[in-house]
Write a protein that holds these residues in place. Structure first.
Motif, PDB file in Angstrom:
ATOM      1  N   ARG A 176       0.680  -1.037  -0.128  1.00 54.39           N
ATOM      2  CA  ARG A 176      -0.107  -0.231  -0.547  1.00 54.39           C
ATOM      3  C   ARG A 176       0.947   1.172   0.092  1.00 54.39           C
ATOM      4  O   ARG A 176       1.490   1.114   0.845  1.00 54.39           O
ATOM      5  CB  ARG A 176      -1.247   0.053   1.134  1.00 54.39           C
ATOM      6  CG  ARG A 176      -1.684  -1.788   1.767  1.00 54.39           C
ATOM      7  CD  ARG A 176      -3.394  -1.500   0.412  1.00 54.39           C
ATOM      8  NE  ARG A 176      -4.021  -0.538   0.420  1.00 54.39           N
ATOM      9  CZ  ARG A 176      -5.111  -0.645   0.587  1.00 54.39           C
ATOM     10  NH1 ARG A 176      -5.371  -1.438   1.941  1.00 54.39           N
ATOM     11  NH2 ARG A 176      -6.187   1.179   1.274  1.00 54.39           N
ATOM     12  N   VAL A 177       0.734   2.038  -0.782  1.00 51.11           N
ATOM     13  CA  VAL A 177       1.316   3.563  -1.041  1.00 51.11           C
ATOM     14  C   VAL A 177       0.334   4.340  -1.631  1.00 51.11           C
ATOM     15  O   VAL A 177      -0.494   5.055  -2.268  1.00 51.11           O
ATOM     16  CB  VAL A 177       1.674   3.051  -2.937  1.00 51.11           C
ATOM     17  CG1 VAL A 177       3.260   4.947  -2.502  1.00 51.11           C
ATOM     18  CG2 VAL A 177       2.665   2.609  -2.811  1.00 51.11           C
ATOM     19  N   ALA A 178      -0.014   5.272  -0.136  1.00 47.30           N
ATOM     20  CA  ALA A 178      -0.709   6.047   0.726  1.00 47.30           C
ATOM     21  C   ALA A 178      -0.781   7.452  -0.107  1.00 47.30           C
ATOM     22  O   ALA A 178      -1.760   8.061  -0.829  1.00 47.30           O
ATOM     23  CB  ALA A 178      -0.283   6.736   2.292  1.00 47.30           C
ATOM     24  N   ASP A 179       0.569   7.872  -0.644  1.00 47.08           N
ATOM     25  CA  ASP A 179       0.858   8.988  -2.051  1.00 47.08           C
ATOM     26  C   ASP A 179       0.298   8.525  -3.025  1.00 47.08           C
ATOM     27  O   ASP A 179      -1.125   9.396  -3.384  1.00 47.08           O
ATOM     28  CB  ASP A 179       1.961   9.420  -2.005  1.00 47.08           C
ATOM     29  CG  ASP A 179       2.750  10.446  -0.831  1.00 47.08           C
ATOM     30  OD1 ASP A 179       1.926  10.224   0.424  1.00 47.08           O
ATOM     31  OD2 ASP A 179       3.211  10.747  -0.900  1.00 47.08           O
ATOM     32  N   LEU A 180       0.419   7.197  -3.452  1.00 48.93           N
ATOM     33  CA  LEU A 180       0.146   7.323  -5.231  1.00 48.93           C
ATOM     34  C   LEU A 180      -1.662   6.490  -4.719  1.00 48.93           C
ATOM     35  O   LEU A 180      -2.733   7.229  -5.202  1.00 48.93           O
ATOM     36  CB  LEU A 180       0.844   5.515  -5.379  1.00 48.93           C
ATOM     37  CG  LEU A 180      -0.010   4.690  -6.516  1.00 48.93           C
ATOM     38  CD1 LEU A 180      -0.666   5.846  -7.503  1.00 48.93           C
ATOM     39  CD2 LEU A 180       0.808   3.786  -6.321  1.00 48.93           C
ATOM     40  N   GLU A 181      -2.488   6.151  -3.838  1.00 46.07           N
ATOM     41  CA  GLU A 181      -3.552   5.654  -3.489  1.00 46.07           C
ATOM     42  C   GLU A 181      -4.582   7.522  -3.417  1.00 46.07           C
ATOM     43  O   GLU A 181      -5.860   7.230  -3.576  1.00 46.07           O
ATOM     44  CB  GLU A 181      -4.081   4.912  -2.110  1.00 46.07           C
ATOM     45  CG  GLU A 181      -3.562   3.804  -2.413  1.00 46.07           C
ATOM     46  CD  GLU A 181      -3.796   2.859  -1.504  1.00 46.07           C
ATOM     47  OE1 GLU A 181      -4.499   2.874  -0.306  1.00 46.07           O
ATOM     48  OE2 GLU A 181      -2.487   2.155  -1.031  1.00 46.07           O
ATOM     49  N   ASP A 182      -3.836   8.420  -2.390  1.00 49.82           N
ATOM     50  CA  ASP A 182      -4.616   9.353  -2.211  1.00 49.82           C
ATOM     51  C   ASP A 182      -4.904  10.507  -3.801  1.00 49.82           C
ATOM     52  O   ASP A 182      -6.299  10.890  -3.512  1.00 49.82           O
ATOM     53  CB  ASP A 182      -3.427  10.622  -1.753  1.00 49.82           C
ATOM     54  CG  ASP A 182      -3.512   9.741  -0.309  1.00 49.82           C
ATOM     55  OD1 ASP A 182      -4.693   9.170   0.589  1.00 49.82           O
ATOM     56  OD2 ASP A 182      -2.850  11.072   0.872  1.00 49.82           O
ATOM     57  N   LEU A 183      -3.552  10.107  -4.209  1.00 51.10           N
ATOM     58  CA  LEU A 183      -3.956  10.563  -6.232  1.00 51.10           C
ATOM     59  C   LEU A 183      -5.029   9.781  -6.348  1.00 51.10           C
ATOM     60  O   LEU A 183      -5.633  10.516  -7.289  1.00 51.10           O
ATOM     61  CB  LEU A 183      -2.476  10.647  -6.962  1.00 51.10           C
ATOM     62  CG  LEU A 183      -2.105  11.197  -6.281  1.00 51.10           C
ATOM     63  CD1 LEU A 183       0.052  10.733  -7.026  1.00 51.10           C
ATOM     64  CD2 LEU A 183      -1.752  12.699  -6.406  1.00 51.10           C
ATOM     65  N   VAL A 184      -5.781   8.739  -6.740  1.00 50.06           N
ATOM     66  CA  VAL A 184      -5.985   8.167  -6.927  1.00 50.06           C
ATOM     67  C   VAL A 184      -7.057   8.112  -6.540  1.00 50.06           C
ATOM     68  O   VAL A 184      -8.410   8.328  -7.528  1.00 50.06           O
ATOM     69  CB  VAL A 184      -5.554   6.188  -7.132  1.00 50.06           C
ATOM     70  CG1 VAL A 184      -7.303   5.648  -7.780  1.00 50.06           C
ATOM     71  CG2 VAL A 184      -4.495   5.935  -7.813  1.00 50.06           C
ATOM     72  N   VAL A 185      -7.599   8.668  -5.248  1.00 49.33           N
ATOM     73  CA  VAL A 185      -8.950   8.483  -4.705  1.00 49.33           C
ATOM     74  C   VAL A 185      -9.235   9.895  -4.575  1.00 49.33           C
ATOM     75  O   VAL A 185     -10.292   9.894  -4.706  1.00 49.33           O
ATOM     76  CB  VAL A 185      -8.829   8.759  -3.089  1.00 49.33           C
ATOM     77  CG1 VAL A 185      -9.800   9.298  -2.581  1.00 49.33           C
ATOM     78  CG2 VAL A 185      -8.977   6.907  -2.373  1.00 49.33           C
ATOM     79  N   ALA A 186      -8.098  10.679  -4.693  1.00 47.24           N
ATOM     80  CA  ALA A 186      -8.895  12.800  -5.472  1.00 47.24           C
ATOM     81  C   ALA A 186      -9.350  12.292  -6.644  1.00 47.24           C
ATOM     82  O   ALA A 186     -10.286  12.616  -7.160  1.00 47.24           O
ATOM     83  CB  ALA A 186      -7.228  13.700  -5.331  1.00 47.24           C
ATOM     84  N   GLU A 187      -9.066  12.211  -7.617  1.00 46.42           N
ATOM     85  CA  GLU A 187      -9.137  11.289  -8.982  1.00 46.42           C
ATOM     86  C   GLU A 187     -11.200  10.986  -9.027  1.00 46.42           C
ATOM     87  O   GLU A 187     -11.710  11.495 -10.006  1.00 46.42           O
ATOM     88  CB  GLU A 187      -8.331  10.945 -10.374  1.00 46.42           C
ATOM     89  CG  GLU A 187      -9.243  10.857 -11.361  1.00 46.42           C
ATOM     90  CD  GLU A 187      -9.030  12.062 -12.088  1.00 46.42           C
ATOM     91  OE1 GLU A 187      -9.820  12.609 -13.145  1.00 46.42           O
ATOM     92  OE2 GLU A 187      -8.311  13.356 -11.613  1.00 46.42           O
ATOM     93  N   LEU A 188     -11.094   9.921  -7.836  1.00 42.99           N
ATOM     94  CA  LEU A 188     -11.653   9.413  -8.498  1.00 42.99           C
ATOM     95  C   LEU A 188     -13.085   9.994  -7.745  1.00 42.99           C
ATOM     96  O   LEU A 188     -14.656  10.419  -8.198  1.00 42.99           O
ATOM     97  CB  LEU A 188     -11.899   7.834  -7.567  1.00 42.99           C
ATOM     98  CG  LEU A 188     -11.122   6.418  -8.445  1.00 42.99           C
ATOM     99  CD1 LEU A 188     -11.398   5.307  -7.835  1.00 42.99           C
ATOM    100  CD2 LEU A 188     -11.620   6.039  -9.434  1.00 42.99           C
ATOM    101  N   ALA A 189     -13.133  10.742  -6.801  1.00 42.77           N
ATOM    102  CA  ALA A 189     -14.587  10.751  -6.039  1.00 42.77           C
ATOM    103  C   ALA A 189     -14.693  12.349  -6.716  1.00 42.77           C
ATOM    104  O   ALA A 189     -15.691  12.900  -7.011  1.00 42.77           O
ATOM    105  CB  ALA A 189     -13.757  11.378  -4.815  1.00 42.77           C
ATOM    106  N   ARG A 190     -13.127  13.399  -7.392  1.00 44.45           N
ATOM    107  CA  ARG A 190     -14.106  14.089  -7.991  1.00 44.45           C
ATOM    108  C   ARG A 190     -14.655  13.726  -9.559  1.00 44.45           C
ATOM    109  O   ARG A 190     -15.650  14.115 -10.388  1.00 44.45           O
ATOM    110  CB  ARG A 190     -12.426  14.727  -9.512  1.00 44.45           C
ATOM    111  CG  ARG A 190     -12.507  16.175  -9.558  1.00 44.45           C
ATOM    112  CD  ARG A 190     -12.035  16.948 -10.834  1.00 44.45           C
ATOM    113  NE  ARG A 190     -11.354  15.208 -12.284  1.00 44.45           N
ATOM    114  CZ  ARG A 190     -11.958  15.174 -12.890  1.00 44.45           C
ATOM    115  NH1 ARG A 190     -13.154  15.566 -13.525  1.00 44.45           N
ATOM    116  NH2 ARG A 190     -11.621  14.256 -13.739  1.00 44.45           N
ATOM    117  N   ALA A 191     -14.477  12.439 -10.340  1.00 40.30           N
ATOM    118  CA  ALA A 191     -15.342  11.785 -11.331  1.00 40.30           C
ATOM    119  C   ALA A 191     -16.927  11.331 -10.706  1.00 40.30           C
ATOM    120  O   ALA A 191     -17.556  11.632 -11.401  1.00 40.30           O
ATOM    121  CB  ALA A 191     -14.352  10.898 -12.051  1.00 40.30           C
ATOM    122  N   ALA A 192     -16.706  10.911  -9.737  1.00 39.91           N
ATOM    123  CA  ALA A 192     -18.167  10.551  -9.089  1.00 39.91           C
ATOM    124  C   ALA A 192     -18.665  11.205  -8.899  1.00 39.91           C
ATOM    125  O   ALA A 192     -19.657  11.734  -8.129  1.00 39.91           O
ATOM    126  CB  ALA A 192     -17.379   9.450  -8.461  1.00 39.91           C
TER     127      ALA A 192
END
Length: 64
Positions: free
Chosen positions: A12-28
């Motif tokens: 688990r890579v927190a910084d990478l997950e944060d980037l993905v989460v931010a983009e998914l949240a924006r898109a959804a």
């Protein structure tokens, strides 16, 4: 792709997950926290099987 590669090995890579989460949240149109909770559950489920997957994979070594 990088996130999938890491989670496949239960890394688990927190910084990478944060980037993905931010983009998914924006898109959804969801909150970052709501999206994190959804993604975390999925990633945890995938990561839980990593030891068995990697052991199976290592039982078939690549010959050079």
């Amino acid at each position: 792709m990088s996130l999938a590669d890491k989670v496949w090995k239960n890394k688990r890579v927190a910084d990478l997950e944060d980037l993905v989460v931010a983009e998914l949240a924006r898109a959804a149109g969801r909150s970052t926290w709501e999206q994190f909770m959804k993604l975390d559950g999925i990633l945890t489920g995938i990561g839980d099987g990593a030891d068995a997957r990697l052991a199976y994979q290592m039982s078939y070594p690549v010959l050079a």
